[in-house]
Design an enzyme around this catalytic site. Structure first.
Site, PDB file in Angstrom:
ATOM      1  N   GLY A 695      27.306 -19.122  -2.187  1.00 18.79           N
ATOM      2  CA  GLY A 695      27.744 -17.752  -2.050  1.00 18.79           C
ATOM      3  C   GLY A 695      28.426 -17.245  -3.309  1.00 18.79           C
ATOM      4  O   GLY A 695      28.862 -18.024  -4.158  1.00 18.79           O
ATOM      5  N   CYS A 696      28.525 -15.929  -3.432  1.00 19.30           N
ATOM      6  CA  CYS A 696      29.094 -15.334  -4.644  1.00 19.30           C
ATOM      7  C   CYS A 696      30.598 -15.610  -4.743  1.00 19.30           C
ATOM      8  O   CYS A 696      31.095 -16.092  -5.768  1.00 19.30           O
ATOM      9  CB  CYS A 696      28.816 -13.838  -4.672  1.00 19.30           C
ATOM     10  N   TYR A 697      31.330 -15.306  -3.654  1.00 18.52           N
ATOM     11  CA  TYR A 697      32.751 -15.633  -3.627  1.00 18.52           C
ATOM     12  C   TYR A 697      32.955 -17.131  -3.879  1.00 18.52           C
ATOM     13  O   TYR A 697      33.852 -17.548  -4.608  1.00 18.52           O
ATOM     14  CB  TYR A 697      33.340 -15.300  -2.259  1.00 18.52           C
ATOM     15  N   ALA A 698      32.115 -17.924  -3.208  1.00 21.05           N
ATOM     16  CA  ALA A 698      32.280 -19.379  -3.257  1.00 21.05           C
ATOM     17  C   ALA A 698      32.035 -19.934  -4.653  1.00 21.05           C
ATOM     18  O   ALA A 698      32.704 -20.875  -5.082  1.00 21.05           O
ATOM     19  CB  ALA A 698      31.347 -20.043  -2.255  1.00 21.05           C
ATOM     20  N   THR A 699      31.077 -19.381  -5.375  1.00 22.61           N
ATOM     21  CA  THR A 699      30.792 -19.854  -6.727  1.00 22.61           C
ATOM     22  C   THR A 699      32.001 -19.658  -7.627  1.00 22.61           C
ATOM     23  O   THR A 699      32.462 -20.585  -8.308  1.00 22.61           O
ATOM     24  CB  THR A 699      29.577 -19.111  -7.306  1.00 22.61           C
TER      25      THR A 699
END
Length: 878
Positions: A695-699
Site C-alpha cells: 500500500g501507499c501509506y504502508a510503503t
C-alpha cells in the site's frame, strides 16, 4: 596461448575458479602437487556411499555434479574441524530455523562437520522487555548487568537445546556445547559489566564431538578463569573460534543474504588485497557496511590465505558452498597484482622462464618458451602476476582490427588457493572491455571459462570464448575466422600455429551457451549466436546498464506482454503511462467494465481498446500462454476470481505468467511475495510469480521506520496525511474538494489495514492514524519513534543514509520533506530526524507520491524484477 594448471581444487575460494584448468593454451602447468593428508575416518562419521551419491545428485540441482564433487573433495581434504565455522544470529534461529537445519543436515549427510556458534540478540531484547529491564548500550556493545546476564544465560541454553533438538529430528547428531567453550576476561567491567573478551577456545571439546560423529553447537557465552560467566557478542565469538580452528570457510548467516553495492545489487565477491583501499574510498561504503568489511579484513589478516568469509542466507548455504557462482557475498584476501609491459619490467627473467616452462610438456619446452619470449620482445603485451608468480596472465592488445587476446594464463596450486586467478580476471575485465581466448574442449576446468565468458563457439576440440563484444558484425566475423582458421587466427606469431594443430575448415562449429548467474542483470542476447551473459564474482562497483530480455521471455526478442485488469482508476492510468515509455513491456489487454469498447488513451505504442474480460477469458488466455504479466488494479476484495482463473489456466499449460496485485487482498498471504524491493530481498522478487504490491501509506511508513527497528524502544506512531486521489475515483466525502477545502478528515483511527500491514512486515507493532487533505496527490508521514538507547539527530540520520545508500528511489534529506516536492516523482524522501532532549525519541518525516512509488512505480519495479529486466527500466529515477 593460454595455459593453466591441472590442480584439482581451490580452497575456500570460488565463484568462477573452482575447477582448475589442465592444458588450455601454449603452456600447460604440471606442478608437483603433494596430496594433502586425508582426514581420518575417526574424525567424522563414515557416510554410506549410496547415501552420499544420492546427496551429491541432490546438490547437483544447485550446481554441476563436477562442482559438487570437487568441493566435497576440497572440504574433506582437511581435518574435519577445519571445514567451516558458521555463525548463526538470533533472528535466523527465530525466522529460518527449518531452512538452517535442512542445510546442516545436507552437510552432515555427506560427512561434513561445520562448527556452529549462535547468538540470541532479538530474543534477549524481547525477554528483557518482558522482565522490565531496559537494554542499555555503550559504543554499540550491550551493557550486561547481573539481571541481564541471568536472562541471557537461560535464553542461550534454551536456544542451544532447541537447535540441537531440531537437528536431531532431521537425523543429525548434534552436541550442545553451551558453556566452557570460550575462556575470557572482562572487556571492561566498570563500563560494560559482565561482557567478555575471548582469550582462548576449548578446541579439544569441539574435536571430541566431531570425532564421535556429532555437530558441535556452541553458544557465545564465555567463562573467566574463576568460573564467572560472561556475555560475548556472537560475531566476536565466531571470529575467535575461526582464529583458533583456521577453517577453510567462515560463514555468517544473514537475513539479507550478503552485502550490497551503491546500486543496491548484491556484491558477489570482494578480494581484499586488491579492492580494500578502493572500497574504503567509496562514498557508499560507510557505517555498517564499512565496519563489516573492516572487521572481516582484520579477521582474515590473522588467518591462512586459504580461508574465506561468506555472508549468506541460510536457505542458500548449499549453493554458496558447492558452486562456483555461490549465492551470497564471498570475501577473501587474494593477492595484490603487479603488471609488466616489457620483459625488462620483470625483476628476474629466469624466474619468468621457469614459470612458463612449468606449464609446458615435452623435451622442447625450454626452446618453445625462448621463442615465445623473443616474440614478446618485439610485440606489445601486458602481463599480470603476483609477486611469487603463482599466477601469470599475458594479454596481447587489440590491433589491426583484432580484439585483445588472453594469450597465457598459468596458475599454480598456491595461486588457486589464494584466489589470485579471480583477482587477475577481475583486473582483466576492468582494463580490457573486450577479450578473446581459446581453451581445449576437454579442459577439466572448462566451466570456469564459461563463467568468465559471455559467449563461446566450439571447433574441432577447441573452444573460443569472449566477453564484451557488443558489435554484432564484429562478433560474427570473429566466429567465422575461428571456424575457418581455428585457434591460429588468435595468434600474433608463427609460434602459435606451430604449437597447435590447424583447425579443420570443413568442421561445423557448435555454438555453446555460457552459464549465467544473475537473473537481474543480463545483457541482450544476439539472435545469431546463442550466448548468455554471466555475472560472476567480479569487481563490486561494476553494474550492467544494458536492459535484458525478461527471464520469462528469455528466448524471445519481443517485449513481455502485459494485461491490466481494472484500468479506470488513477493508479491504472499512471501505470499505462509508464508502460507506454517502457522499452521491453507491451500492454496488450486492458479491462474495464465501464469503459469497454472505448479506445485506450495515453498509450501510443499500439492501438488498444478497453475490454470487459471475465475470469473465464483470463483462464483461457493463461492456458494459451498469451500473457507474461497480469496486473490486478482492482478494489480490495474483487480480484480473487481473476487470480483463481490464472491458477486454473496454469494447470493445463507449461506457461507460467507473473501476477502483480495492487489491492490488499494478498498482502497477508505468505504464498505471495511482498513487493517492496528496498526492504524485501530482490532475489525473492526475481523468482516470484505472484507479488502483492504494498500500500501507499504502508510503503512510506515502512521505509520511514525500518532502519530503526532494531533500535525501537516502544511503539512508533505514524500521523499520515494523503491527497484525495488516494480515496479513488468513486465519489465520497474524502475526495470531495469542496468538503476538503479548509478542512482535514481523519478516518479509520484504529485498525486501519495499513497499520496491520506495516506491523506485519516490520515485525513490530505501530500505530497509524490516516487523514485526507485537499491536495490531489502525495502523502506525508510524521513518525514519532521511541528509541532503546540515547541517540543524536546525526546518529539517526547516518543510520538512514547507510541503510538506503545506493537505493535510487529513496532519498535521505536533512529537513522534513514537503508533499509538493514529491508530487509527480517516483521515489520517497525521508528527513527531519529531530531527537528530543532525552535522546530517546526521534521524529522522522517521509513523503511519497501515492500514485507512483506508492502504487504504479512500485508495481513496475516488481514487474521488472520478476520478468528479468533491470529494476529501474522505464522509471525516471530521483
Amino acid at each position: 596461448m593460454l595455459s593453466a594448471c591441472s590442480v584439482a581444487f581451490r580452497a575456500g575460494a570460488r565463484r568462477s575458479v573452482r575447477r582448475l584448468p589442465t592444458k588450455a593454451r601454449v603452456v600447460a602447468v604440471t606442478p608437483s602437487v603433494q596430496r594433502q593428508k586425508p582426514f581420518s575416518s575417526s574424525a567424522a562419521r563414515t557416510t554410506d556411499l549410496s547415501t552420499r551419491a544420492m546427496i551429491v545428485q541432490t546438490l547437483s540441482s544447485v550446481g554441476s555434479k563436477r562442482e559438487v564433487q570437487q568441493y566435497l573433495s576440497l572440504f574433506t581434504s582437511v581435518s574435519s574441524q577445519r571445514f567451516a565455522v558458521i555463525k548463526v544470529g538470533g533472528a535466523i534461529l527465530t525466522e529460518y530455523l527449518d531452512e538452517l537445519c535442512s542445510s546442516l543436515a545436507f552437510l552432515y549427510t555427506v560427512g561434513l562437520y561445520p562448527v556452529i556458534v549462535h547468538g540470541a540478540g532479538p530474543q534477549l531484547n524481547t525477554l528483557l522487555e518482558q522482565a522490565g529491564i531496559e537494554p542499555q548500550f555503550e559504543e554499540g556493545i550491550r551493557i550486561t548487568d547481573a539481571k541481564t546476564l541471568r536472562v541471557a544465560r537461560d535464553l542461550f541454553l534454551k536456544e542451544n537445546l532447541n537447535l540441537v533438538n531440531k537437528l536431531e529430528e532431521k537425523g543429525v547428531h548434534a552436541q550442545p556445547l553451551a558453556t566452557g567453550m570460550f575462556r575470557a576476561d572482562y572487556l571492561n567491567k566498570d563500563k560494560w559489566g559482565y561482557v567478555g573478551k575471548v582469550t582462548g577456545v576449548n578446541k579439544q571439546a569441539i574435536e571430541t564431538a566431531i570425532n564421535n560423529g556429532y555437530l558441535p553447537i556452541l553458544t557465545s557465552m564465555a567463562e573467566t578463569d574463576d568460573g564467572q560467566i560472561l556475555n560475548v557478542n556472537a560475531d566476536v565469538a565466531a571470529a575467535e573460534l575461526a582464529r583458533a580452528l583456521e577453517p577453510l570457510k567462515v560463514v555468517y548467516l544473514s537475513e539479507k543474504g550478503g552485502l550490497f553495492d551503491a546500486a543496491g545489487q548484491k556484491i558477489s565477491a570482494i578480494n581484499l588485497d586488491e579492492e580494500f583501499d578502493h572500497l574504503m574510498s567509496q562514498e557508499w561504503v560507510k557505517y555498517g557496511t564499512r565496519l563489516k568489511i573492516k572487521e572481516i579484513k582484520e579477521l582474515l589478516d590473522t588467518l591462512p590465505r586459504t580461508t574465506s568469509v561468506a555472508i549468506i542466507h541460510p536457505g542458500d548455504l548449499q549453493k554458496e558452498l558447492f558452486t562456483d557462482s555461490g549465492a551470497g557475498t564471498l570475501i577473501r584476501r587474494g593477492n595484490k597484482l603487479l603488471s609488466a609491459t616489457s620483459l625488462s619490467d620483470f625483476k628476474d627473467l629466469d624466474a619468468l622462464k621457469q614459470v612458463l616452462v612449468r606449464d609446458r610438456e615435452g623435451p622442447d619446452a625450454a626452446a618453445t618458451v625462448d621463442k615465445y619470449l623473443d616474440f614478446l620482445k618485439e610485440n606489445s603485451f601486458k602481463a599480470y602476476y603476483d609477486e611469487p608468480m603463482n599466477a601469470l596472465a599475458i594479454v596481447l592488445p587489440a590491433r589491426d582490427g583484432r580484439q585483445a587476446t588472453l594469450a597465457t594464463l598459468t596458475i599454480t596450486k598456491s595461486g588457486w588457493l589464494t584466489n589470485v586467478a579471480d583477482n587477475i580476471f577481475t583486473t582483466l575485465q576492468k582494463e580490457h572491455p573486450e577479450l578473446v581466448w581459446t581453451v581445449k574442449e576437454d579442459d577439466e576446468n572448462l566451466s570456469w571459462f564459461f563463467d568468465k565468458a559471455e559467449g563461446s563457439i566450439t571447433q574441432d576440440g577447441d573452444v573460443m570464448f569472449w566477453y564484451g563484444i557488443q558489435n554484432k558484425p564484429v562478433l560474427v566475423q570473429l566466429m567465422q575466422d575461428f571456424t575457418q582458421h581455428g585457434r591460429a587466427m588468435l595468434g600474433d606469431s608463427n609460434l602459435e600455429s606451430r604449437l597447435h594443430r590447424a583447425a579443420n575448415n570443413s568442421s561445423k562449429p557448435v555454438l555453446q551457451q555460457a552459464r549465467g548467474y544473475s537473473t537481474l542483470a543480463r545483457r541482450p542476447v544476439l539472435s545469431t549466436p546463442v550466448f548468455s551473459q554471466s555475472k560472476g564474482r567480479g569487481y563490486v562497483t561494476q553494474t550492467n546498464p544494458n536492459p535484458p530480455y525478461g527471464k520469462k521471455n528469455a528466448s524471445k526478442s519481443q517485449p513481455a506482454r502485459v494485461a491490466l485488469i481494472g484500468a479506470r482508476g488513477y493508479t491504472g492510468q499512471e501505470l499505462i503511462r509508464l508502460l507506454d515509455l517502457h522499452p521491453n513491456l507491451e500492454l496488450v489487454h486492458v479491462s474495464s467494465r465501464e469503459l469497454a469498447g472505448k479506445k485506450l488513451e495515453g498509450y501510443n505504442k499500439a492501438d488498444v481498446t478497453y475490454e470487459n474480460l471475465s475470469p473465464d477469458d483470463v483462464r483461457d488466455m493463461e492456458k494459451r500462454g498469451e500473457i507474461d504479466c497480469w496486473v490486478m488494479a482492482l478494489p480490495n476484495g474483487v480480484c480473487k476470481p481473476f487470480v483463481d482463473a490464472v491458477y486454473e489456466g496454469r494447470k493445463s499449460s507449461s506457461h507460467k505468467s507473473v501476477i502483480v496485485d495492487l489491492s490488499a487482498d494478498y498482502r497477508f498471504d505468505n504464498s505471495w511475495t511482498y513487493g517492496l524491493p528496498e526492504l524485501v530481498p530482490r532475489a525473492n522478487l526475481a523468482q516470484a510469480t505472484q507479488i502483492a504490491n504494498p500500500g501507499c501509506y504502508a510503503t512510506a511508513a515502512q521505509l520511514g521506520i525500518s532502519p530503526l527497528v532494531e533500535h525501537l524502544g516502544g511503539m512508533p506512531h505514524v500521523f499520515g496525511v494523503s491527497g484525495y486521489s488516494g480515496a479513488g475515483t468513486k465519489p465520497s466525502p474524502k475526495n470531495d474538494v469542496g468538503f476538503l477545502t479548509d478542512n482535514i478528515i481523519p478516518y479509520s483511527l484504529t485498525g486501519h489495514i495499513h497499520e496491520r500491514e506495516v506491523s506485519s512486515q516490520l515485525g513490530a507493532n505501530i500505530a497509524f492514524v490516516p487523514h485526507v487533505a485537499v491536495w490531489f496527490r502525495g502523502i506525508h508521514h510524521t513518525i514519532s519513534i521511541p528509541l532503546n538507547k540515547t541517540m543524536t539527530s546525526r546518529d539517526v540520520r547516518q543510520i538512514y543514509q547507510d541503510r538506503y545508500a545506493g537505493e535510487k528511489l529513496v532519498k535521505v534529506v536533512g529537513e522534513a520533506p514537503l508533499v509538493k516536492n514529491i508530487s509527480g516523482k517516483h521515489g520517497v524522501e525521508i528527513g527531519g530526524f529531530e531527537v528530543d532532549k532525552t535522546g530517546k525519541r526521534v521524529v522522522v518525516c517521509a513523503t511519497i507520491d501515492n500514485l507512483l512509488k506508492g502504487a504504479a512505480t512500485q508495481c513496475l519495479q516488481n514487474m521488472n524484477l520478476a520478468l528479468g529486466y533491470a529494476e529501474y527500466e522505464g522509471i525516471p529515477v530521483m
